[in-house]
Write a protein that holds these residues in place. Structure first.
Motif, PDB file in Angstrom:
ATOM      1  N   GLU A 174      41.529  98.491  17.189  1.00 45.81           N
ATOM      2  CA  GLU A 174      41.047  98.714  15.749  1.00 45.81           C
ATOM      3  C   GLU A 174      40.648  97.629  14.915  1.00 45.81           C
ATOM      4  O   GLU A 174      39.745  97.575  14.192  1.00 45.81           O
ATOM      5  N   LEU A 181      39.021 106.094  12.871  1.00 45.56           N
ATOM      6  CA  LEU A 181      39.650 105.173  13.804  1.00 45.56           C
ATOM      7  C   LEU A 181      40.894 104.847  13.052  1.00 45.56           C
ATOM      8  O   LEU A 181      42.184 104.781  13.899  1.00 45.56           O
ATOM      9  N   SER A 182      40.867 104.310  12.023  1.00 47.42           N
ATOM     10  CA  SER A 182      41.824 103.725  11.252  1.00 47.42           C
ATOM     11  C   SER A 182      43.089 105.083  10.959  1.00 47.42           C
ATOM     12  O   SER A 182      44.303 104.728  11.102  1.00 47.42           O
ATOM     13  N   PHE A 222      46.011  99.732  21.098  1.00 47.55           N
ATOM     14  CA  PHE A 222      45.350 100.373  20.040  1.00 47.55           C
ATOM     15  C   PHE A 222      45.110  99.516  18.631  1.00 47.55           C
ATOM     16  O   PHE A 222      43.923  99.491  18.248  1.00 47.55           O
ATOM     17  N   GLN A 223      46.262  99.025  18.177  1.00 48.88           N
ATOM     18  CA  GLN A 223      46.100  98.101  17.158  1.00 48.88           C
ATOM     19  C   GLN A 223      45.197  96.959  17.312  1.00 48.88           C
ATOM     20  O   GLN A 223      44.356  96.716  16.336  1.00 48.88           O
ATOM     21  N   ASP A 234      38.710  96.360   6.071  1.00 47.07           N
ATOM     22  CA  ASP A 234      39.546  97.556   6.302  1.00 47.07           C
ATOM     23  C   ASP A 234      39.545  98.398   5.018  1.00 47.07           C
ATOM     24  O   ASP A 234      39.220  98.275   4.075  1.00 47.07           O
ATOM     25  N   LEU A 260      34.867 104.347  11.569  1.00 48.38           N
ATOM     26  CA  LEU A 260      36.019 103.112  11.246  1.00 48.38           C
ATOM     27  C   LEU A 260      37.117 103.925  10.469  1.00 48.38           C
ATOM     28  O   LEU A 260      38.260 103.546  10.809  1.00 48.38           O
ATOM     29  N   LEU A 277      44.938 105.545  13.856  1.00 50.23           N
ATOM     30  CA  LEU A 277      45.924 104.288  14.151  1.00 50.23           C
ATOM     31  C   LEU A 277      47.012 104.597  13.090  1.00 50.23           C
ATOM     32  O   LEU A 277      48.441 104.502  13.503  1.00 50.23           O
TER      33      LEU A 277
END
Length: 153
Positions: A113, A32-33, A109-110, A125, A29, A36
């Motif tokens: 995520e 992934l963040s 994408f946003q 997050d 994660l 982004l």
């Protein structure tokens, strides 16, 4: 990262890891963040491109005016006809590129995520960074507090 299970239960953590979320999931994660966040930077550059190109186009008005005043009406007209208001790629001004990027890549994408965070980490997050902060800070040092001071403190 150290294993979550090894952390003392009494730790004043910035963001507790949701139950059942393992180290690999936190790392995934986080990656992934980070991707982004890189996309956010690219998007900012796209807006720079959009605004700079628009500014240049508006500045051409002055160039055309000055060319005319200097007695170069043919060049003024050439600039006006050939460059002023020209598409940057066939059929597109920069705002259209920004809109297409947002609709085709950035927003999906946003949303992906956000969905991954919700499904895999109860919406928490920046778990990777929160745990990094926890590991790197000096407990008890006022400039290494887990959280900002509250109004009561």
């Amino acid at each position: 990262m150290t294993a979550h299970d090894d952390a003392p239960a009494h730790r004043d953590r910035i963001r507790p890891r949701p139950a059942g979320v393992d180290d690999k999931t936190v790392e995934a994660l986080g990656a992934l963040s980070k991707a982004l966040e890189t996309t956010e930077r690219a998007r900012g550059r796209l807006y720079d491109f959009h605004q700079l190109t628009g500014t240049a186009d508006l500045q051409l008005d002055r160039a055309v005016e000055l060319l005319r005043e200097a007695g170069h009406a043919e060049w003024a007209e050439k600039v006006r006809k050939e460059i002023l208001g020209r598409n940057v790629i066939p059929g597109h001004w920069t705002f259209q590129i920004v809109e297409a990027y947002n609709a085709t890549y950035y927003r999906p994408f946003q949303q992906l995520e956000a969905s991954a965070l919700q499904e895999l980490a109860d919406g928490a997050d920046h778990l990777f960074e929160a745990e990094m902060k926890e590991e790197r800070r000096t407990h008890g040092h006022p400039d290494h507090a887990a959280l900002p001071p509250t109004e009561e403190s």
